[in-house]
Structure formats: structure tokens, C-alpha cells
Enzyme design. Structure first.
Site, short mmCIF file in Angstrom:
data_model
loop_
_atom_site.label_atom_id
_atom_site.label_comp_id
_atom_site.label_asym_id
_atom_site.label_seq_id
_atom_site.Cartn_x
_atom_site.Cartn_y
_atom_site.Cartn_z
N ASP A 132 -18.60 -13.22 -21.15
CA ASP A 132 -19.17 -13.18 -19.80
C ASP A 132 -20.68 -13.48 -19.79
O ASP A 132 -21.14 -14.34 -19.05
CB ASP A 132 -18.91 -11.82 -19.13
CG ASP A 132 -17.44 -11.46 -19.14
OD1 ASP A 132 -16.62 -12.38 -19.32
OD2 ASP A 132 -17.11 -10.28 -18.99
N LYS A 143 -11.56 -12.95 -15.14
CA LYS A 143 -11.83 -13.23 -16.56
C LYS A 143 -11.28 -14.60 -17.00
O LYS A 143 -11.97 -15.36 -17.68
CB LYS A 143 -11.19 -12.13 -17.41
CG LYS A 143 -11.53 -12.18 -18.86
CD LYS A 143 -12.78 -11.41 -19.12
CE LYS A 143 -13.16 -11.39 -20.58
NZ LYS A 143 -14.43 -10.68 -20.78
N GLY A 192 0.84 -1.20 0.00
CA GLY A 192 0.00 0.00 0.00
C GLY A 192 0.87 1.24 0.00
O GLY A 192 2.07 1.18 0.28
N GLU A 238 3.91 -11.15 -6.14
CA GLU A 238 2.79 -11.36 -7.06
C GLU A 238 3.04 -10.86 -8.48
O GLU A 238 2.31 -11.19 -9.40
CB GLU A 238 1.49 -10.72 -6.52
CG GLU A 238 1.55 -9.22 -6.32
CD GLU A 238 2.18 -8.81 -4.99
OE1 GLU A 238 2.87 -9.65 -4.38
OE2 GLU A 238 2.00 -7.67 -4.57
N HIS A 276 7.47 -7.60 -3.89
CA HIS A 276 6.14 -8.04 -4.35
C HIS A 276 6.25 -9.38 -5.08
O HIS A 276 6.59 -9.41 -6.27
CB HIS A 276 5.53 -6.99 -5.29
CG HIS A 276 5.11 -5.76 -4.59
ND1 HIS A 276 3.82 -5.58 -4.10
CD2 HIS A 276 5.79 -4.64 -4.24
CE1 HIS A 276 3.73 -4.41 -3.51
NE2 HIS A 276 4.91 -3.82 -3.58
N CYS A 311 5.40 -5.96 1.46
CA CYS A 311 5.75 -4.54 1.36
C CYS A 311 5.13 -3.75 2.51
O CYS A 311 5.54 -3.93 3.65
CB CYS A 311 5.33 -4.02 -0.02
SG CYS A 311 6.12 -2.46 -0.40
N TYR A 312 4.14 -2.91 2.26
CA TYR A 312 3.53 -2.20 3.40
C TYR A 312 2.99 -3.22 4.41
O TYR A 312 3.02 -3.00 5.62
CB TYR A 312 2.38 -1.29 2.92
CG TYR A 312 1.73 -0.54 4.07
CD1 TYR A 312 2.30 0.61 4.60
CD2 TYR A 312 0.54 -1.00 4.65
CE1 TYR A 312 1.74 1.28 5.67
CE2 TYR A 312 -0.05 -0.33 5.72
CZ TYR A 312 0.55 0.81 6.22
OH TYR A 312 -0.02 1.48 7.28
#
Ligand code: XMP
Length: 525
Positions: free
Chosen positions: A239, A381, A65, A184, A182, A92-93
Site C-alpha cells: 500500500d 486491496k 441487514g 454477492e 445474497h 435480502c433486507y
């Protein structure tokens, strides 16, 4: 402030991602879903002890963040989270706030920042880092202003980087893990492995599969709908199609789909959608061919916003008219996805919460007194595509590029005429055919042609031509929010321009659009 968990299927282990406002929080969820772990993202300021008890997470992740822990009113983890007795991973944060709360220290200021690529050097062995450091230092992606300067009691250091002496820390006895980088993002190549190790440590079974999702969704739709009728607006996109097929599997002929054909579809598109839904799935379908009305209303309109508003308004009128034909429908089905419902943390003016309002037929449910059925609300998605496969939708259909609601209207800058639409349809079909022939379709996020509001002079045979110019667009993207133009080879572009000009009467010049987003948008209008 308690917010009910979105889904929290009790049959599955659940992981809670506490969002502190990072730009990449959604990527954490994607990495976990890829590991077949059910997770939800919730803003830190919407979680209290009652929420934690109801959600009953098997593990928790603190996102990054933009804040500093020593700011006044800095985002803090919810009370009770460290007492749950479950593994926690701070990123991180998330690391800084964990250290701050548990008795460590965080510093900001000169020389503590690290942005972009960095290399972490191994410390002692840690199960979280299984598969790391086999060939020396590991590349990670950092993005931090502050850093931890003293770790909390009970923690040890397991990796360092030049500007983050506590790049990887852990209190193994409590299963609290905290990293400065990070894992991710794509630029931390072994990041996925770290998440895999974390969920393994936490005891996740990896039981979040599309087969399981399908069964549960069907049960839930039946419970929600009972014997009432449901209507579903079908656009031909992935979708709404997956939502329709899933709901049909759950409640059969209680579902009616309404396909509004506004005359702004691509070549053969209406026929393909109708064939698939009527012939393959036998789903009751109203084909509302209202192209004359839409094109009539758009005559002489060249302002992009007026085009969009006209189409939106007529779409709702037409949908409403046909929905009444179904008689007594109580529910409206929509293909809303998880990214559309995630509440994001906003730091402009305190911890306010913004929710994207996105309903395709905005305002309609209230106006018609309908309740919403949104069976894809928990999915990303790529998961919708996986569910589509699970439901047996044709692969070519599942992989189709996104197509905007206003259709070809926003690919025809200036006035829309049937002549221009006809030319555009043909040129677009040749362009897509070229992309498919060269095996590039799945590498490209979205590709289309747009007919420009100008004519140019050319020479064909021995004669002069004065025809429309065409723009070709192709972009790579993850979510359509940002995009880059696709780097076709010059050979491809030359061959495609030649084919279009030879095969499509009315085009004598072809341009390729090299604009990224930002500053451009994907569509021309
Ligand atoms: P832009 O042009 O804003 O487009 O960069 C981003 C993505 O959104 C699609 N798009 C729309 N989709 N209704 C839709 O359903 C719309 O009004 C609309 N406008 C743009 C666009 O095709 C791209 O994928």
C-alpha cells in the site's frame, strides 16, 4: 447529516450502495468493481436528498441487514430514492424494505427463516437473470429470518425457493429488482452474472479501469498539493509503496519518502526496498536506520502490548525527526484503503456509525500540522495491486504477503534478542523459499515463521542439541479479519522441517500452527 460523496468522479458512471448493516456489503462493492463499475457504500442514515442529487447515481443497490422492517425505528431507504428514475436492486433486507415501502408485506416468525444453501426455481424470463437456469434450479445463499409474504403492486415473481416464495421479484417497468438471497457471496455461484446483468441494464459502460484511475489520481494529487512538499512513510508493504510511486509520478521530487528501519525486518528486506525505490524509481528516500535504538528500547521486554507501544512510540519519534529534515513539508502521504474508510452501520444502540481509526502514524498529522494525501482511499486491496501493476511495480513485490508494522517483534514471543532475530530471519527465509518452490505462495494469504520462547533437546549427528523451537504459520483469508490455517501436505511439512533444521543453526524442532482465527489471531502476539 449530509455526507459528501467520497470521490464521485464525474467522469465515471456511479453506483450507490445503501448499507443497511449486512456483514457482506463490502462484497457487493467488490463484485461491482470487478465489473469496472465505480461504486461507493454509504449508510442508509447518512443519505438525504441533497446527497442523492450530488452523487447522481446511475443505479442503486440496497444491501441486506440484520433488522426487521416492523421493528420500531427500522432502517428505511432515504427519501426520494425511488423517484430518482434509476434501476434499484434490493438484496435480502433490501428486498424486504423495498416491498414494505412500496406497498407489499413482510412476515417474520416460525418457518420463514432460511440460512445457508438453497435452490431457486425459475419463473418467467427476466433480463436480470440472463445466463441463469440453463441447467435447472440455481444454487443461492440465503440468510434471512423474515420473508416477503406479499409483493408490492407492480412487481412480479421470477423465482421461488422452498422458504422464499418471492426469492426473485421485479417491477420491470420501473427497473426495480429485489432478491431474497445474497448474489454477492461465493456460495451463489451465478451471483456475479446477476450483477453483470444489472449494471448492463442500468447502462454502465464499465469504464472504471486502473488506467483511468491512475490519470485521475495524478490530476487530483497535483491539484491538492500544488508546489508543496510531501513526505511519505514507507514500510515496504504494497500500500505505502503504490501510494509513493503514484505520488512521485504526480509531483516528482516534491515527494520524499522516509523508510524507518527498526531492525525487525525480514532477511534482505531493507536492501530490497531501498534498491527498488532508489534505483528503479529514483525517489528521494531517507533510510532511517534506527535498529540499535529500537532493539535497545525493546531489551528485556516480553509483554506483547509493551512491545507494540514501544515500537509505535519510537516509530513516530523517528519519523518526525526525519520528516523535519525535509523541511517545510505540508502533506503526509498514506496508503489508506477503502475498507478502512467505509463507515459501517452499527445496530448496537441505534443507528450509530462507527469509523475504524487506523492511521499508521496515528495522531502525527495533527501534531506536525500536516494535511493528508491518501490517493488509495477509493480502492480495495486487489485494486491497489492492479494499480501497482499499472505503475510497473515488480509482480513479486505486488504479491508479497502482508507484513505487520511491529515486524518480527511480534513473531518472537518473549524477550527479543539479536541472536533470536538472526535465527528467525534465516528460518523464515527457508520456509518462504519452500512455499515458493512448491508453487503455494499465491494460494496463501500470509505465511511466516515465529521463534518460540523455549529450547528443546534434540540429537544431530551423534551429539545432543539444545536449541530453539520454531512455529510455522500459514493462513488463508480474505481480509485478515478471519482466517483458516493452510492445509499443507504432510510431505511438505516434513520436508520443510528437515530443511530448516539442517540449514538454520539454532533450531532443532519445528511445529506447524493449526489454529484458525478466531479463536487465534494470525500473528502470535
Ligand atoms: P492478527 O494477528 O490481528 O493480524 O490476526 C491480522 C493482520 O494484521 C497484521 N497486523 C498488523 N499490521 N500493524 C500492522 O500494520 C500491526 O500492528 C499489526 N498487527 C497485526 C497481521 O500481520 C495480519 O496480516
Amino acid at each position: 447529516m449530509t455526507q459528501a460523496p467520497l470521490h464521485a468522479p464525474l467522469l465515471h458512471d456511479r453506483l450507490l450502495i445503501i448499507d443497511f448493516g449486512s456483514q457482506v456489503t463490502q462484497l457487493i462493492a467488490r463484485r461491482l468493481r470487478e465489473l469496472h463499475v465505480y461504486c461507493e457504500i454509504h449508510p442508509y442514515n447518512k443519505i438525504d436528498e441533497a446527497f442523492l442529487a450530488a452523487f447522481a447515481p446511475k443505479a442503486v443497490i440496497f444491501s441486506g441487514g440484520p433488522a426487521s422492517v416492523y421493528w420500531e425505528g427500522a432502517p428505511m431507504p432515504p427519501k426520494g430514492v425511488f423517484d430518482l428514475g434509476v434501476p434499484i436492486l434490493g438484496i435480502c433486507y433490501g428486498q424486504q424494505v423495498m416491498m414494505h415501502v412500496l406497498g407489499g408485506h413482510v412476515e417474520g416468525g416460525h418457518g420463514t427463516a432460511e440460512f445457508g444453501k438453497a435452490y431457486v426455481t425459475a419463473g418467467a424470463k427476466l433480463p436480470l437473470l440472463e445466463g441463469w437456469f440453463a441447467a435447472g434450479d440455481e444454487q443461492v445463499w440465503m440468510s434471512h429470518g423474515d420473508h416477503v409474504s406479499k409483493i408490492a403492486p407492480g412487481f412480479e415473481v421470477y423465482g421461488t425457493s422452498p422458504n422464499a416464495p418471492f426469492a426473485i421479484t421485479a417491477d420491470v417497468s420501473r427497473h426495480f429488482y429485489a432478491v431474497q438471497f445474497h448474489p454477492e457471496v461465493h456460495h451463489t455461484p451465478k451471483g456475479a452474472r446477476l450483477y453483470e446483468n444489472f449494471v448492463k441494464l442500468a447502462g454502465f459502460k464499465g469504464d472504471w479501469t486502473m488506467g483511468a484511475y491512475r490519470e485521475e489520481a495524478i490530476r487530483k494529487i497535483r491539484e491538492q498539493v500544488g508546489d508543496a512538499k510531501v513526505i511519505c512513510g514507507l514500510s515496504g508493504g504494497v500500500d505505502s509503496s503504490v501510494a509513493a510511486v503514484l505520488i512521485h509520478e504526480a509531483i516528482g521530487s516534491q515527494l520524499t519518502c522516509v523508510f524507518v528501519d527498526h531492525g525487525l525486518l525480514r532477511l534482505g528486506e531493507a536492501e530490497q526496498v531501498l534498491k527498488m525505490f532508489r534505483d528503479t524509481y529514483n525517489i528521494p528516500l531517507i533510510h532511517a536506520d534506527e535498529s540499535a535504538m529500537f532493539l535497545g528500547a525493546l531489551e528485556g521486554v516480553s509483554d506483547p502490548e509493551v512491545k507494540r507501544k514501544t515500537i509505535g512510540r519510537l516509530f513516530i519519534d523517528v519519523f518526525q525527526k526525519h520528516a523535519h529534515e525535509v523541511g517545510g513539508a505540508k502533506f503526509l502521504a498514506q496508503g489508506t484503503l477503502y475498507p478502512d474508510v467505509i463507515e459501517s452501520v452499527s445496530f448496537s444502540g441505534g443507528p450509530s456509525v462507527t469509523i475504524k481509526s487506523h492511521h499508521n502514524v496515528g495522531g502525527l498529522p495533527e501534531k506536525m500540522g500536516l494535511k493528508l494525501v491518501e490517493p488509495l482511499r477509493e480502492l480495495f486491496k486487489d485494486e491497489v495491486r492492479a494499480l501497482g501493476r499499472e505503475l510497473g511495480l515488480p509482480e513479486a513485490f505486488i504479491r508479497r504477503h502482508p507484513f505487520p508494522g511491529p515486524g518480527l517483534a511480534i513473531r518472537c514471543p518473549g524477550e527479543i534478542t539479536t541472536e533470536k532475530l538472526d535465527i528467525l530471519r534465516k528460518a523464515d527465509a527457508v520456509y518462504i523459499d519452500q512455499i515458493r518452490k512448491h508453487g503455494l505462495y499465491d494460494e496463501i494469504w500470509q505465511a511466516f515463521a515465529a521463534i518460540l520462547p523455549m529450547k528443546t533437546v534434540g540429537v544431530m549427528g551423534d551429539g545432543r542439541t539444545y536449541d530453539f523451537a520454531l512455529a510455522l504459520r500459514a493462513v488463508t483469508s480474505v481480509d485478515g479479519m478471519t482466517a483458516d490455517y493452510y492445509p499443507f501436505s504432510h510431505d511438505f511439512l516434513g520436508e520443510t522441517a528437515t530443511r530448516i533444521i539442517n540449514e538454520v543453526k539454532g533450531i532443532n524442532r519445528v511445529f506447524y500452527d493449526c489454529t484458525s482465527k478466531p479463536p487465534g489471531t494470525i500473528e502470535l502476539e
